[in-house]
Write a protein that holds these residues in place. Sequence first.
Motif, PDB file in Angstrom:
ATOM      1  N   VAL A  28       0.699  -1.242   0.034  1.00 37.45           N
ATOM      2  CA  VAL A  28      -0.014   0.044  -0.011  1.00 37.45           C
ATOM      3  C   VAL A  28       0.919   1.180  -0.085  1.00 37.45           C
ATOM      4  CG1 VAL A  28      -2.080  -1.302   0.922  1.00 37.45           C
ATOM      5  CG2 VAL A  28      -0.231  -0.162   2.632  1.00 37.45           C
ATOM      6  N   SER A  29       2.168   1.101  -0.391  1.00 37.88           N
ATOM      7  CA  SER A  29       3.005   2.243  -0.295  1.00 37.88           C
ATOM      8  C   SER A  29       2.767   3.169  -1.365  1.00 37.88           C
ATOM      9  CB  SER A  29       4.462   1.833  -0.697  1.00 37.88           C
ATOM     10  OG  SER A  29       4.430   1.193  -1.824  1.00 37.88           O
ATOM     11  N   SER A  30       1.903   3.058  -2.258  1.00 36.25           N
ATOM     12  CA  SER A  30       1.380   4.161  -2.992  1.00 36.25           C
ATOM     13  C   SER A  30       0.117   4.796  -2.781  1.00 36.25           C
ATOM     14  CB  SER A  30       1.560   3.905  -4.756  1.00 36.25           C
ATOM     15  OG  SER A  30       0.776   2.680  -5.013  1.00 36.25           O
ATOM     16  N   TYR A  31      -0.753   4.210  -1.699  1.00 37.15           N
ATOM     17  CA  TYR A  31      -2.098   4.454  -1.457  1.00 37.15           C
ATOM     18  C   TYR A  31      -2.150   5.336  -0.345  1.00 37.15           C
ATOM     19  CZ  TYR A  31      -3.375   0.240  -4.110  1.00 37.15           C
ATOM     20  OH  TYR A  31      -3.530  -0.668  -5.124  1.00 37.15           O
ATOM     21  N   GLY A  32      -3.122   6.269  -0.334  1.00 41.03           N
ATOM     22  CA  GLY A  32      -3.470   6.882   0.977  1.00 41.03           C
ATOM     23  C   GLY A  32      -4.026   6.036   2.101  1.00 41.03           C
ATOM     24  N   MET A  33      -4.076   6.494   3.265  1.00 40.23           N
ATOM     25  CA  MET A  33      -4.678   5.595   4.356  1.00 40.23           C
ATOM     26  C   MET A  33      -5.089   6.682   5.291  1.00 40.23           C
ATOM     27  SD  MET A  33      -1.772   2.608   4.641  1.00 40.23           S
ATOM     28  CE  MET A  33      -3.070   1.452   5.485  1.00 40.23           C
ATOM     29  N   GLY A  34      -6.346   6.188   6.165  1.00 40.08           N
ATOM     30  CA  GLY A  34      -6.829   6.979   7.138  1.00 40.08           C
ATOM     31  C   GLY A  34      -7.118   5.921   8.454  1.00 40.08           C
ATOM     32  N   TRP A  35      -7.604   6.656   9.454  1.00 38.01           N
ATOM     33  CA  TRP A  35      -8.197   6.272  10.326  1.00 38.01           C
ATOM     34  C   TRP A  35      -9.632   6.987  10.774  1.00 38.01           C
ATOM     35  CZ3 TRP A  35      -6.375   2.315  13.425  1.00 38.01           C
ATOM     36  CH2 TRP A  35      -5.034   1.876  13.086  1.00 38.01           C
ATOM     37  N   PHE A  36     -10.377   5.959  10.995  1.00 42.09           N
ATOM     38  CA  PHE A  36     -11.956   6.643  11.482  1.00 42.09           C
ATOM     39  C   PHE A  36     -12.174   5.800  12.837  1.00 42.09           C
ATOM     40  CE2 PHE A  36     -13.415   8.454   7.492  1.00 42.09           C
ATOM     41  CZ  PHE A  36     -12.357   8.014   6.439  1.00 42.09           C
ATOM     42  N   ARG A  37     -13.238   6.391  13.457  1.00 45.54           N
ATOM     43  CA  ARG A  37     -13.592   5.829  14.829  1.00 45.54           C
ATOM     44  C   ARG A  37     -15.080   5.855  14.651  1.00 45.54           C
ATOM     45  NH1 ARG A  37     -11.280  10.225  19.241  1.00 45.54           N
ATOM     46  NH2 ARG A  37     -12.481  12.212  18.727  1.00 45.54           N
ATOM     47  N   GLN A  38     -15.450   5.011  15.506  1.00 43.70           N
ATOM     48  CA  GLN A  38     -17.139   4.844  15.669  1.00 43.70           C
ATOM     49  C   GLN A  38     -17.429   4.665  17.276  1.00 43.70           C
ATOM     50  OE1 GLN A  38     -19.294   2.042  13.231  1.00 43.70           O
ATOM     51  NE2 GLN A  38     -21.183   3.277  13.350  1.00 43.70           N
ATOM     52  N   ALA A  39     -18.058   5.747  17.829  1.00 41.57           N
ATOM     53  CA  ALA A  39     -18.451   5.671  19.344  1.00 41.57           C
ATOM     54  C   ALA A  39     -19.895   4.843  19.319  1.00 41.57           C
ATOM     55  CB  ALA A  39     -18.248   6.813  20.056  1.00 41.57           C
ATOM     56  N   LEU A  40     -20.027   4.245  20.474  1.00 41.85           N
ATOM     57  CA  LEU A  40     -21.338   3.445  20.395  1.00 41.85           C
ATOM     58  C   LEU A  40     -22.515   4.305  20.379  1.00 41.85           C
ATOM     59  CD1 LEU A  40     -22.003   0.644  21.071  1.00 41.85           C
ATOM     60  CD2 LEU A  40     -22.552   1.554  23.543  1.00 41.85           C
TER      61      LEU A  40
END
Length: 123
Positions: A28-40
């Motif tokens: 994935v070295s040429s891909y953008g990456m992200g973090w998301f979160r979901q609270a209850l």
Amino acid sequence: VQLQASGGGSVQAGGSLRLSCAASGRAVSSYGMGWFRQALGKEHVFVAGINWSGTSTLIEDSVKGQFTISRDNAKNTVYLQMNSLKPEDTAVYYCATRQGYSSSTNSRAYDYWGQGTQVTVSS
């Protein structure tokens, strides 16, 4: 692409955690990456993103100065360093990658998702 998120756990307010997201199946070295979160009971929300080279990051306003995103392309891994954690940071955290160089704040822009890791912050 398979994404495996890890590093979640239970901490007291003010503590720190570092989440990792390891990719397999394809580099994935040429891909953008992200973090998301979901609270209850709440919506899935963007937390942080990073472009393919790690030279450009996006951080959601409420966690600026608190969370840092980074990546190690040699390890096919992205990290989320979370400091000064608060009870409101409690959520399941998901990593994602997209077939584009940049990251995005829009969850629909991502093509692959990890399974999530639980972060619980107690007061």
